[in-house]
Design a protein around this motif. Structure first.
Motif, mmCIF file in Angstrom:
data_model
loop_
_atom_site.group_PDB
_atom_site.id
_atom_site.type_symbol
_atom_site.label_atom_id
_atom_site.label_comp_id
_atom_site.label_asym_id
_atom_site.label_seq_id
_atom_site.Cartn_x
_atom_site.Cartn_y
_atom_site.Cartn_z
ATOM 1 N N LEU A 1 9.184 10.201 -6.785
ATOM 2 C CA LEU A 1 9.403 10.905 -5.532
ATOM 3 C C LEU A 1 8.280 10.734 -4.538
ATOM 4 N N LEU A 2 7.083 10.479 -5.017
ATOM 5 C CA LEU A 2 5.945 10.371 -4.128
ATOM 6 C C LEU A 2 5.253 9.035 -4.322
ATOM 7 N N TYR A 3 4.642 8.571 -3.265
ATOM 8 C CA TYR A 3 3.961 7.285 -3.303
ATOM 9 C C TYR A 3 2.587 7.455 -2.682
ATOM 10 N N ASN A 4 1.554 7.417 -3.502
ATOM 11 C CA ASN A 4 0.185 7.541 -3.019
ATOM 12 C C ASN A 4 -0.336 6.145 -2.693
ATOM 13 N N ARG A 5 -0.261 5.780 -1.431
ATOM 14 C CA ARG A 5 -0.621 4.427 -1.029
ATOM 15 C C ARG A 5 -2.066 4.107 -1.344
ATOM 16 N N ARG A 6 -2.959 5.096 -1.199
ATOM 17 C CA ARG A 6 -4.381 4.846 -1.414
ATOM 18 C C ARG A 6 -4.639 4.410 -2.855
ATOM 19 N N ALA A 7 -4.187 5.224 -3.810
ATOM 20 C CA ALA A 7 -4.441 4.916 -5.213
ATOM 21 C C ALA A 7 -3.651 3.699 -5.674
ATOM 22 N N THR A 8 -2.428 3.539 -5.182
ATOM 23 C CA THR A 8 -1.612 2.406 -5.604
ATOM 24 C C THR A 8 -2.232 1.098 -5.150
ATOM 25 N N GLN A 9 -2.799 1.071 -3.961
ATOM 26 C CA GLN A 9 -3.447 -0.150 -3.485
ATOM 27 C C GLN A 9 -4.650 -0.499 -4.361
ATOM 28 N N LEU A 10 -5.428 0.509 -4.756
ATOM 29 C CA LEU A 10 -6.552 0.242 -5.645
ATOM 30 C C LEU A 10 -6.072 -0.240 -7.007
ATOM 31 N N ALA A 11 -4.964 0.300 -7.493
ATOM 32 C CA ALA A 11 -4.411 -0.148 -8.769
ATOM 33 C C ALA A 11 -3.953 -1.597 -8.675
ATOM 34 N N GLN A 12 -3.361 -1.970 -7.560
ATOM 35 C CA GLN A 12 -2.960 -3.356 -7.356
ATOM 36 C C GLN A 12 -4.161 -4.282 -7.366
ATOM 37 N N ASN A 13 -5.245 -3.836 -6.774
ATOM 38 C CA ASN A 13 -6.457 -4.650 -6.753
ATOM 39 C C ASN A 13 -7.088 -4.758 -8.128
ATOM 40 N N PHE A 14 -7.025 -3.663 -8.890
ATOM 41 C CA PHE A 14 -7.687 -3.652 -10.187
ATOM 42 C C PHE A 14 -6.934 -4.484 -11.210
ATOM 43 N N PHE A 15 -5.604 -4.300 -11.279
ATOM 44 C CA PHE A 15 -4.795 -5.049 -12.222
ATOM 45 C C PHE A 15 -4.279 -6.301 -11.526
ATOM 46 N N GLU B 1 5.169 -11.098 -4.311
ATOM 47 C CA GLU B 1 6.313 -10.442 -3.688
ATOM 48 C C GLU B 1 6.388 -8.978 -4.062
ATOM 49 N N GLU B 2 5.886 -8.606 -5.246
ATOM 50 C CA GLU B 2 5.899 -7.201 -5.645
ATOM 51 C C GLU B 2 4.828 -6.422 -4.911
ATOM 52 N N ILE B 3 3.700 -7.065 -4.617
ATOM 53 C CA ILE B 3 2.654 -6.410 -3.845
ATOM 54 C C ILE B 3 3.150 -6.099 -2.438
ATOM 55 N N SER B 4 3.801 -7.077 -1.816
ATOM 56 C CA SER B 4 4.298 -6.852 -0.463
ATOM 57 C C SER B 4 5.347 -5.758 -0.429
ATOM 58 N N LEU B 5 6.143 -5.661 -1.496
ATOM 59 C CA LEU B 5 7.134 -4.603 -1.552
ATOM 60 C C LEU B 5 6.489 -3.241 -1.729
ATOM 61 N N ALA B 6 5.449 -3.179 -2.587
ATOM 62 C CA ALA B 6 4.782 -1.909 -2.837
ATOM 63 C C ALA B 6 4.052 -1.409 -1.608
ATOM 64 N N GLU B 7 3.601 -2.341 -0.749
ATOM 65 C CA GLU B 7 2.854 -1.965 0.446
ATOM 66 C C GLU B 7 3.747 -1.798 1.662
ATOM 67 N N ALA B 8 5.077 -1.856 1.471
ATOM 68 C CA ALA B 8 5.982 -1.797 2.603
ATOM 69 C C ALA B 8 5.978 -0.425 3.282
ATOM 70 N N GLY B 9 5.731 0.630 2.491
ATOM 71 C CA GLY B 9 5.698 1.966 3.075
ATOM 72 C C GLY B 9 4.447 2.211 3.856
ATOM 73 N N ASP B 10 4.567 2.741 5.055
ATOM 74 C CA ASP B 10 3.408 2.987 5.902
ATOM 75 C C ASP B 10 2.817 4.367 5.672
ATOM 76 N N VAL B 11 3.627 5.321 5.211
ATOM 77 C CA VAL B 11 3.166 6.696 5.076
ATOM 78 C C VAL B 11 3.547 7.207 3.707
ATOM 79 N N GLU B 12 2.609 7.968 3.043
ATOM 80 C CA GLU B 12 2.953 8.592 1.802
ATOM 81 C C GLU B 12 3.894 9.757 2.055
ATOM 82 N N GLY B 13 4.873 9.928 1.192
ATOM 83 C CA GLY B 13 5.750 11.046 1.385
ATOM 84 C C GLY B 13 6.940 10.966 0.459
ATOM 85 N N ALA B 14 7.918 11.849 0.681
ATOM 86 C CA ALA B 14 9.097 11.888 -0.171
ATOM 87 C C ALA B 14 10.099 10.852 0.302
ATOM 88 N N LEU B 15 10.852 10.261 -0.638
ATOM 89 C CA LEU B 15 11.904 9.314 -0.276
ATOM 90 C C LEU B 15 13.053 10.065 0.371
#
Length: 400
Positions: free
Chosen positions: A366-380, A386-400
């Motif tokens: 339900l929620l997408y924390n862009r800050r932490a998810t971006q760091l997770a993408q960098n770490f792993f 194509e999956e990175i670009s999809l994960a970063e498609a959302g501009d704002v964290e919030g409910a779907l």
């Protein structure tokens, strides 16, 4: 309800409690040292501790406030008014309030027989931000304070009881923040299970063993040449800041505050490795390791020609041997971790990355924390483009 000791939710609450207590313990140790320095007439040492504590607190509160204001207003319905939150951050209490609020959310979930996915997602959202703030606080305040205390001990040739207390609390806070941060990254990977305790233990050990020699090298140089420490720090910090800028970070929700993040990351890189860009990081981590190792060797080598400046009671050869052994052991554990214990990652493009599911059935997040998810993408690093670009498609964290 009866809570299993191995429940992921229960373990997260324990991690949050220990992290909050270690922060308060380290703060109490710093204030205790300031009082003792003032009573002993060591006003310069007291002023240095207060300056480091104040600067770190200002940066930490600024990070917390920027993230809160960037989140959708409907996301934090349980929080007080914006005016009250502003007052808390001005009073330097914003981070502590975040910790207590996160613990309250976690304890409320423990009281529910079957927590809803939205409640779990919001608790995860809070814990991710708290984990990152805890890591920043550790390297902005606890690590410099630890370096200062070790330099004072090396210079004076003796350690008081309150200094030993500060050293122990700082190591506890830094080590726990590293483990907490590493575990929190896994919550951004919905296709993978939680990090095992063996992997966490190895990650904790190699980070601690590589961090200790670096802190000791800087503390030794500070004890020998305190007048040149600022020049050394700012020289390396500028190089590391330029390196972070070249990697084109896009972490902060407001581009105007991106340099705040880069400045903080450059301070972390002065002591330890921290990945800020996607792609394969092996080359960058090796470059950073050799850069910091070369600098540490140069700092320690000053003892060879200037050992007479330190008290004769300080038996440095033994500590240098211990520091070298810690580095070699930490490097060996790091290789073991990345060869056999480092979890591989694969993103699920049909799901929203963010909170992990604690329920029996898998549901969309339900929620997408862009800050932490971006760091997770960098770490792993084993993430498809194509999956990175999809994960970063959302501009704002919030409910779907």
């Amino acid at each position: 309800m009866p809570v299993s000791l191995r429940s992921p939710l229960f373990l997260d609450v324990v991690v949050g409690v220990v992290g909050t207590l270690s922060f308060l313990l380290d703060l109490a140790a710093d204030l205790w040292a300031v009082v003792q320095y003032v009573l002993g007439g060591r006003y310069l040492w007291a002023a240095l501790v207060l300056v480091l504590l104040g600067l770190a607190s200002l940066l930490l509160q600024l990070f917390s406030w920027v993230w809160l204001t960037a989140d959708p207003t409907e996301l934090h319905k349980s929080l007080p008014s914006r005016r009250f939150l502003t007052l808390l951050h001005v009073l330097q209490l914003g981070y502590l309030y975040r910790c207590l609020h996160g613990l309250q959310q976690g304890l409320s979930l423990l009281q529910q027989e079957l927590p809803t996915e939205s409640d779990i997602a919001y608790t995860d959202f809070l814990s991710l931000d708290i984990s990152m703030l805890r890591l920043f606080e550790s390297f902005l305040e606890a690590t410099p304070q630890l370096t200062l205390v070790l330099a004072i001990v090396l210079k004076s040739g003796q350690a008081e009881y309150y200094q030993w207390f500060g050293i122990g609390s700082s190591f506890l806070g830094i080590s726990w923040a590293l483990v907490d941060y590493h575990r929190s990254l896994r919550t951004c990977l919905p296709s993978k299970s939680r990090l095992g305790w063996s992997s966490s233990a190895f990650y904790f050990l190699w980070n601690l063993l590589l961090l200790c020699p670096r802190i000791f090298a800087v503390a030794l140089f500070s004890a020998l040449f305190p007048q040149y420490l600022a020049l050394h720090f700012f020289s390396l910090w500028l190089v590391l800041l330029f390196w972070v800028w070249l990697q084109g970070t896009q972490f902060m929700p407001n581009p105007n505050f991106e340099w705040l993040y880069r400045v903080t990351v450059a301070i972390i890189l002065y002591f330890s490795w921290f990945n800020v860009a996607g792609g394969r990081t092996r080359g960058r981590s090796v470059i950073h390791l050799f850069f910091i190792l070369s600098d540490s060797i140069l700092l320690v080598s000053t003892w060879v020609t200037h050992s007479t400046l330190l008290p004769s009671g300080t038996f440095l050869p033994m500590w240098l041997i211990i520091g070298g052994a810690c580095f070699l052991l930490g490097l060996a554990l790091r290789l073991i971790y990345y060869l056999w214990l480092h979890p591989s990652c694969s993103w699920e493009p049909d799901r929203v990355d963010g909170a992990r599911s604690l329920l029996p059935r898998k549901q969309p997040k339900l929620l997408y924390n862009r800050r932490a998810t971006q760091l997770a993408q960098n770490f792993f690093t084993k993430i498809k483009e194509e999956e990175i670009s999809l994960a970063e498609a959302g501009d704002v964290e919030g409910a779907l």
